[in-house]
Design an enzyme around this catalytic site. Structure first.
Site, PDB file in Angstrom:
ATOM      1  N   ASP A 334       0.791  -1.257  -0.098  1.00  0.00           N
ATOM      2  CA  ASP A 334       0.078   0.039  -0.053  1.00  0.00           C
ATOM      3  C   ASP A 334       0.983   1.323   0.097  1.00  0.00           C
ATOM      4  O   ASP A 334       2.181   1.292   0.707  1.00  0.00           O
ATOM      5  CB  ASP A 334      -0.705   0.077   1.414  1.00  0.00           C
ATOM      6  CG  ASP A 334      -1.740   1.164   1.445  1.00  0.00           C
ATOM      7  OD1 ASP A 334      -2.649   1.150   0.624  1.00  0.00           O
ATOM      8  OD2 ASP A 334      -1.353   2.218   2.275  1.00  0.00           O
ATOM      9  N   GLU A 388       1.270  -0.377  -5.257  1.00  0.00           N
ATOM     10  CA  GLU A 388       0.435   0.724  -5.289  1.00  0.00           C
ATOM     11  C   GLU A 388       1.061   2.051  -5.399  1.00  0.00           C
ATOM     12  O   GLU A 388       1.758   2.618  -4.488  1.00  0.00           O
ATOM     13  CB  GLU A 388      -0.585   0.753  -4.071  1.00  0.00           C
ATOM     14  CG  GLU A 388      -1.874   1.841  -4.563  1.00  0.00           C
ATOM     15  CD  GLU A 388      -2.322   2.321  -3.355  1.00  0.00           C
ATOM     16  OE1 GLU A 388      -3.390   2.820  -3.163  1.00  0.00           O
ATOM     17  OE2 GLU A 388      -1.771   2.310  -2.142  1.00  0.00           O
TER      18      GLU A 388
END
Length: 673
Positions: A334, A388
């Site tokens: 993330d 990401e």
């Protein structure tokens, strides 16, 4: 910077635009090699180095029949183990300080009751605090005080039944269903691991997805953070059940031939002192950078010091822990844009290659990502790692030895932003097919990506899903099959087209957030003071998709049919797509990918009989998927039984209906006996 070098890494050889940065890219490789060599020299191997979770925290030594608790707190003045076992006495069980700032205590097995609550009192320069162990494997929140405590686990062996499972197929063509366990229930409550396993995994399997990406697994004190503000990196959230319940979920997924990828938040950590690891030893620089560099002001969180030995060990151990203890098949890393740059990507336009190699790049963070990817693939060569990143970092998904960071896939974050921009700001007749093609095909050479039409963020942070942008409040009143509504007709048609277009052209993998496949009508709003702590919008209304009298199931059924076609033909494993026709007058795009030909007419009105387009191979073709089929909410204008034969110009002639997507397959000639 050096413009030429005798030793060009493969990344530079494949992309001449990177040649001015050869020295910097070689630096990536050499820094990684130095870090790995240092680790191997000290620990024997990267995998062994990442085994700290086996020693740190609280463990029961069954051979010695003693509990052993270890904690790294180099600048602490004293540590005491406190809990139900000693009636929270803050003096009776001091820890002894050892080498490297590691504190330790040993207790007889009978003194500490299994599943009892405990903490560690830390006295440091910031005062005296009851803290949760950094390597705690389970923490629970008191429903009255809302305070968290660690749980003493004498973990019994879980009976895994997934020995034969392999994620090799999923890694070649990941078709990902992103889910949130707590939101998985239709009831207004927090769902559980076992409910998700028993009720939702079969749904995912029936739709044809092969991978499940789970958000918010690591413990986080605020439910509404969607798991982004992690407090306890080694503890699956107790909101959803206990560790064995999560293992049950993973085990069941594997039995259904579904891979499990979890969101791994190593880009930052919650700043809370009561729950997290911030200022654990009394200093501001134990796990995080000191001073302002250790703060992420936009996220209100703390930033790791990736160059620090113990921090690397903590985070890499976390990677190994989830893979070995819970059998997860990979990670969605993330927010790594924040991790890779000292400016964290805030208000920065990545409009020059200097932004990737010269300006405020955190080299320690890049080396950490290389180590993490190397470790994950050493533990499981079929592991799936997804980045990401919104910056477009070159080499993100190239092997480390070639100058890359070692990820398998990057998320195509620009695609959902693009669709929302179009739905917000453009009339249908103004859609630009050149731009549609460009956005879907704009990705780095030899770097695989995951395409998705919409993200969970678009519904969480006050925006709308694609379905809601298309149909808005009309969804509340006109989704019955008995009624007709032009807004709903348009919305259903474009929802199907947008998803198939994105999946077939936008990447080498595909992702959908749960419920969006059938156009879930409501936004996501976690319980908070502003909504009277309601779970009304933190759930999924599966019954809408199951109801045959509603139109939601048209979208669900098309999603399953779309996935079946792409999966069976292994379309996402073939690159690049070959553009056959780009018609700006009729807003039509036709392309070939693999053995399939995709036809998209985005025009709101133009339906053209005898529309002709060239195909690479002469012969007979049949339609294997039509978004205009009545079973998917279409108008049955296209004859899917017909065989289409190329003419002397090697062109097909079709009835090109407006707002329709068609998939053609060449008919194989029967062999003569």
């Amino acid at each position: 910077m050096s413009k030429t070098t005798a030793n060009k890494p493969k990344l530079v050889q494949d992309d001449p635009w990177l040649e001015p940065y050869t020295e910097e890219i070689n630096g990536r490789i050499s820094r990684f090699q130095s870090a790995l060599k240092e680790i191997e020299s000290a620990s024997g191997s990267l995998v062994d180095f990442a085994g700290a979770y086996k020693e740190m925290g609280l463990h029961l030594d069954k051979r010695k029949k003693r509990w052993v608790y270890k904690e790294w707190a180099p600048e602490a003045h004293s540590l005491h183990l406190v809990g139900e076992f000693n009636h929270w006495n803050r003096e009776s069980h001091p820890l002894s300080r050892g080498e490297g700032g590691i504190w330790e205590i040993s207790l007889p097995e009978e003194e500490l009751t299994e599943n009892s609550l405990f903490k560690v009192q830390v006295v440091g320069n910031n005062g005296t605090w009851d803290r949760l162990p950094a390597y705690a494997r389970l923490v629970e929140q008191d429903p009255e005080t809302h305070l968290f405590s660690a749980v003493a686990l004498n973990e019994k062996a879980f009976r895994w039944g997934d020995k034969s499972f392999s994620s090799k197929k999923q890694k070649k063509q990941p078709i990902i269903y992103e889910g949130h366990v707590g939101m998985g229930s239709e009831e207004a409550k927090v769902g559980s691991y076992r409910e998700f396993a028993d009720d939702i995994l079969p749904r995912i399997k029936s739709l044809g997805y092969n991978t499940v990406q789970l958000m918010a697994i690591a413990e986080h004190p605020y439910y509404g953070s969607f798991g982004y503000h992690v407090s306890n990196f080694f503890a699956p959230s107790s909101r959803f059940g206990n560790p064995n319940d999560f293992k049950y979920l993973v085990n069941k997924a594997h039995k259904l031939d579904l891979a499990i990828v979890i969101d791994l938040v190593h880009s930052h950590a919650v700043k809370n002192l009561a729950e997290g690891i911030n200022e654990f030893d009394g200093s501001d620089h134990q796990y995080f950078h000191a001073g302002g560099r250790g703060n992420h002001d936009a996220w209100d969180s703390k930033l790791f010091n990736y160059g620090k030995w113990e921090v690397k060990q903590f985070l890499l151990s976390n990677v190994r822990y989830w893979m070995e203890e819970y059998h997860v098949d990979g990670f969605r890393f993330d927010g790594i844009t924040s991790l890779m740059y000292l400016h964290h990507g805030d208000h920065v336009s990545f409009d020059h290659y200097d932004k990737y190699f010269v300006d405020l790049v955190d080299w320690d963070a890049l080396s950490y990502l290389q180590l993490a990817n190397t470790l994950a693939h050493e533990i499981n060569p079929e592991a799936i790692t997804i980045a990401e990143d919104m910056s477009g970092m070159p080499g993100l998904c190239r092997p480390v030895k070639e100058g890359g960071l070692g990820f398998d896939f990057r998320l195509q974050m620009g695609i959902p932003d693009f669709w929302i921009k179009y739905l917000k700001h453009k009339n249908d007749e103004d859609w630009n097919v050149q731009e549609l093609w460009s956005v879907m095909t704009n990705r780095r050479y030899q770097e695989r990506s995951i395409a998705y039409a919409e993200s969970h963020d678009q519904a969480i942070v006050g925006d709308k899903t694609v379905a809601f942008w298309l149909m808005d409040k009309e969804m509340y009143w006109h989704m019955s099959k008995e009624g007709e509504n032009l807004i709903i007709d348009r919305g259903i048609a474009l929802h199907k087209m947008i998803r198939l277009f994105t999946m077939s052209l936008g990447g080498e993998g595909y992702l959908n957030f749960m419920g969006n496949e059938f156009g879930h009508p409501e936004w996501i709003d976690f319980p908070r003071e502003g909504n009277n702590w309601s779970y009304q919008h933190a759930r999924r209304q599966w019954s809408l998709a199951d109801a045959e009298y509603l139109k939601y199931h048209y979208l669900k059924d098309f999603d399953a049919a779309m996935i079946d076609v792409i999966s069976q033909h292994k379309t996402l494993t073939v690159n690049p797509a070959e553009q056959l026709n780009l018609d700006e007058v009729n807003n039509t795009i036709i392309f070939k990918r693999g053995d399939l030909i995709f036809v998209f007419n985005f025009h709101p009105e133009n339906a053209i009989p005898a529309y002709q387009f060239w195909v690479p191979e002469e012969g007979d073709y049949k339609i294997i998927l039509s978004s205009d089929d009545p079973e998917y909410g279409g108008f049955n204008r296209v004859n899917t039984k017909m065989v289409y034969t190329t003419n002397e110009e090697q062109k097909l002639s079709i009835y090109l209906t407006n707002r329709t997507a068609l998939v053609f397959q060449k008919v194989k000639k029967k062999k003569k006996k």
